[in-house]
Write a protein that holds these residues in place. Structure first.
Motif, PDB file in Angstrom:
ATOM      1  N   GLU A 121     -55.467 -61.187-113.821  1.00 12.46           N
ATOM      2  CA  GLU A 121     -55.414 -61.718-112.478  1.00 12.46           C
ATOM      3  C   GLU A 121     -54.406 -61.743-112.507  1.00 12.46           C
ATOM      4  OE1 GLU A 121     -59.976 -63.214-111.082  1.00 12.46           O
ATOM      5  OE2 GLU A 121     -58.132 -64.646-112.137  1.00 12.46           O
ATOM      6  N   LEU A 122     -53.097 -61.820-113.025  1.00 10.49           N
ATOM      7  CA  LEU A 122     -51.655 -62.624-112.592  1.00 10.49           C
ATOM      8  C   LEU A 122     -51.429 -61.150-112.939  1.00 10.49           C
ATOM      9  CD1 LEU A 122     -51.575 -65.939-114.852  1.00 10.49           C
ATOM     10  CD2 LEU A 122     -50.276 -64.998-112.610  1.00 10.49           C
ATOM     11  N   TYR A 123     -51.810 -60.181-113.255  1.00  8.43           N
ATOM     12  CA  TYR A 123     -51.074 -58.320-113.350  1.00  8.43           C
ATOM     13  C   TYR A 123     -50.689 -58.202-111.479  1.00  8.43           C
ATOM     14  CZ  TYR A 123     -51.309 -57.512-118.564  1.00  8.43           C
ATOM     15  OH  TYR A 123     -50.805 -57.778-119.837  1.00  8.43           O
ATOM     16  N   ASP A 124     -51.624 -58.145-111.119  1.00  9.88           N
ATOM     17  CA  ASP A 124     -52.049 -57.879-109.612  1.00  9.88           C
ATOM     18  C   ASP A 124     -53.040 -58.155-109.037  1.00  9.88           C
ATOM     19  OD1 ASP A 124     -54.358 -56.950-111.492  1.00  9.88           O
ATOM     20  OD2 ASP A 124     -54.165 -55.154-110.215  1.00  9.88           O
ATOM     21  N   GLN A 125     -53.561 -59.691-108.960  1.00 10.04           N
ATOM     22  CA  GLN A 125     -54.532 -59.843-108.617  1.00 10.04           C
ATOM     23  C   GLN A 125     -53.959 -60.706-106.895  1.00 10.04           C
ATOM     24  OE1 GLN A 125     -58.376 -58.327-107.506  1.00 10.04           O
ATOM     25  NE2 GLN A 125     -56.367 -57.085-108.927  1.00 10.04           N
ATOM     26  N   GLU A 126     -54.147 -60.746-105.733  1.00  8.78           N
ATOM     27  CA  GLU A 126     -53.435 -62.109-104.883  1.00  8.78           C
ATOM     28  C   GLU A 126     -53.959 -63.939-105.423  1.00  8.78           C
ATOM     29  OE1 GLU A 126     -51.858 -64.373-102.121  1.00  8.78           O
ATOM     30  OE2 GLU A 126     -51.420 -62.651-102.231  1.00  8.78           O
ATOM     31  N   GLN A 148     -46.925 -50.384-113.787  1.00  6.06           N
ATOM     32  CA  GLN A 148     -47.887 -50.846-113.803  1.00  6.06           C
ATOM     33  C   GLN A 148     -46.876 -52.569-113.466  1.00  6.06           C
ATOM     34  OE1 GLN A 148     -49.710 -50.574-117.643  1.00  6.06           O
ATOM     35  NE2 GLN A 148     -50.828 -48.910-116.672  1.00  6.06           N
ATOM     36  N   THR A 149     -47.145 -53.388-113.530  1.00 10.47           N
ATOM     37  CA  THR A 149     -47.108 -54.187-112.792  1.00 10.47           C
ATOM     38  C   THR A 149     -45.860 -54.841-112.874  1.00 10.47           C
ATOM     39  OG1 THR A 149     -48.009 -56.955-112.471  1.00 10.47           O
ATOM     40  CG2 THR A 149     -48.277 -55.608-114.776  1.00 10.47           C
ATOM     41  N   SER A 150     -44.945 -54.536-114.383  1.00  9.42           N
ATOM     42  CA  SER A 150     -43.853 -54.887-113.726  1.00  9.42           C
ATOM     43  C   SER A 150     -42.622 -54.582-112.466  1.00  9.42           C
ATOM     44  CB  SER A 150     -42.651 -54.801-115.446  1.00  9.42           C
ATOM     45  OG  SER A 150     -43.026 -52.887-115.113  1.00  9.42           O
ATOM     46  N   GLY A 151     -43.433 -53.406-112.400  1.00  7.41           N
ATOM     47  CA  GLY A 151     -42.644 -52.344-111.465  1.00  7.41           C
ATOM     48  C   GLY A 151     -42.971 -52.905-110.110  1.00  7.41           C
ATOM     49  N   ASN A 152     -43.935 -52.253-110.182  1.00  8.99           N
ATOM     50  CA  ASN A 152     -45.276 -52.085-108.133  1.00  8.99           C
ATOM     51  C   ASN A 152     -45.976 -53.712-108.372  1.00  8.99           C
ATOM     52  OD1 ASN A 152     -47.190 -52.426-109.646  1.00  8.99           O
ATOM     53  ND2 ASN A 152     -48.410 -50.950-108.737  1.00  8.99           N
TER      54      ASN A 152
END
Length: 312
Positions: free
Chosen positions: A289-294, A51-55
């Protein structure tokens, strides 16, 4: 055009009886004859390396020329360890040392240029690990959460911390006597239930972990209750005013939710002994939003990449 390569690895150190699983993100045009700065990337609580840490973060760091290693915490994800779903801060922090021990055996790693980044609870663990793991030369927390503080505050509104500790003790006794230990889920069962609670962190957590947006087989958001007592007496920021001296970048959003990352970000920024430290508060940005959003992760990475480039 050259692209990032991901190597799937497992390793076991001398102090372990289980394997840690990790993904190594290698930059374009990587060669084993070169020497690279590297970043250890830690996933949120209940999450996994896919998830967010990798991708998101490890991928972007590799695109910027770093070797990034995203790992699954012991007892979780594809890593080994029993009992499963253990969320023990001591073990979570020790995992950072285990990952660095593996990393420094790789011939292409510059051991003097290793950084660390964590997201959410992984951010809190990152900050705590950096207190005593000085092979980390630069530290980044992305919407970092002090898990001990969060657990105590949650217990306080649900009967009290002492009552919670008594309950965990009873569950552990029952477990060793043969009763199956219960596993709690951090999230409501449905989007409707999350909406009823109404807190932005809960609503957006469900959207991230339970939909195609971020759903992953190992991102189970669960914790073994019979071993939940250790977090109650733990403080990610204990002795930060004495021991956290590396260059530090703390990034949070100003949309506040129940997980408390906004408050924790200000706390660790004020407390850290680092002379070189920066707190970035992104306007109109939420925890997830800090996980994956622009507008969240994208903005954060535009600060993270120059920070690591300069400090390492």
């Amino acid at each position: 055009m050259a692209t990032t390569t991901i190597e799937h690895v497992t390793f076991r150190n001398a102090d372990m009886c289980w394997d840690i699983a990790a993904d190594i993100y290698l930059p374009a045009d990587f060669t084993t004859d070169s020497s690279y700065p590297s970043i250890v990337v830690a996933h949120p609580i209940g999450s996994c390396k896919e998830q967010t840490s990798g991708n998101i973060y490890a991928q972007a760091l590799a695109d910027a020329g770093f070797v990034a290693i995203a790992f699954d915490a012991s007892f979780q994800g594809a890593s080994g360890g029993y009992p499963r779903f253990l969320e023990d801060p001591t073990q979570r922090v020790e995992d950072f040392r285990r990952v660095v021990d593996f990393l420094v055996t790789l011939p292409y790693i510059d051991v003097e240029r290793i950084g660390v980044l964590g997201i959410c609870g992984g951010g809190g663990y990152t900050l705590n690990a950096a207190l005593t793991e000085k092979r980390f030369k630069a530290v980044v927390s992305i919407t970092g959460v002090n898990f001990g503080r969060m657990q105590r505050e949650t217990a306080a509104v649900n009967g009290g911390v002492l009552q919670a500790l008594t309950g965990f003790a009873e569950l552990r006794t029952a477990s060793v006597r043969g009763t199956e230990a219960p596993v709690t889920n951090f999230l409501p069962d449905t989007a409707e239930a999350a909406a009823t609670i109404g807190d932005i962190d809960i609503v957006e957590a469900f959207d991230y972990y339970r939909t195609e947006r971020g759903q992953s087989a190992h991102g189970c958001t669960t914790m073994l209750l019979s071993h939940a007592s250790s977090a109650m007496g733990w403080d990610a920021f204990h002795l930060a005013d004495e021991l956290l001296d590396q260059p530090l970048l703390v990034i949070i959003g100003d949309k506040q939710g129940v997980f408390g990352a906004y408050k924790d970000g200000h706390t660790i920024y004020e407390k850290a002994a680092s002379q070189d430290k920066e707190l970035v508060v992104l306007e109109g940005v939420s925890h997830y939003e800090l996980y994956d959003q622009e507008n969240g992760a994208g903005q954060a990475l535009r600060r993270v990449v120059p920070f690591f480039t300069t400090k390492l």
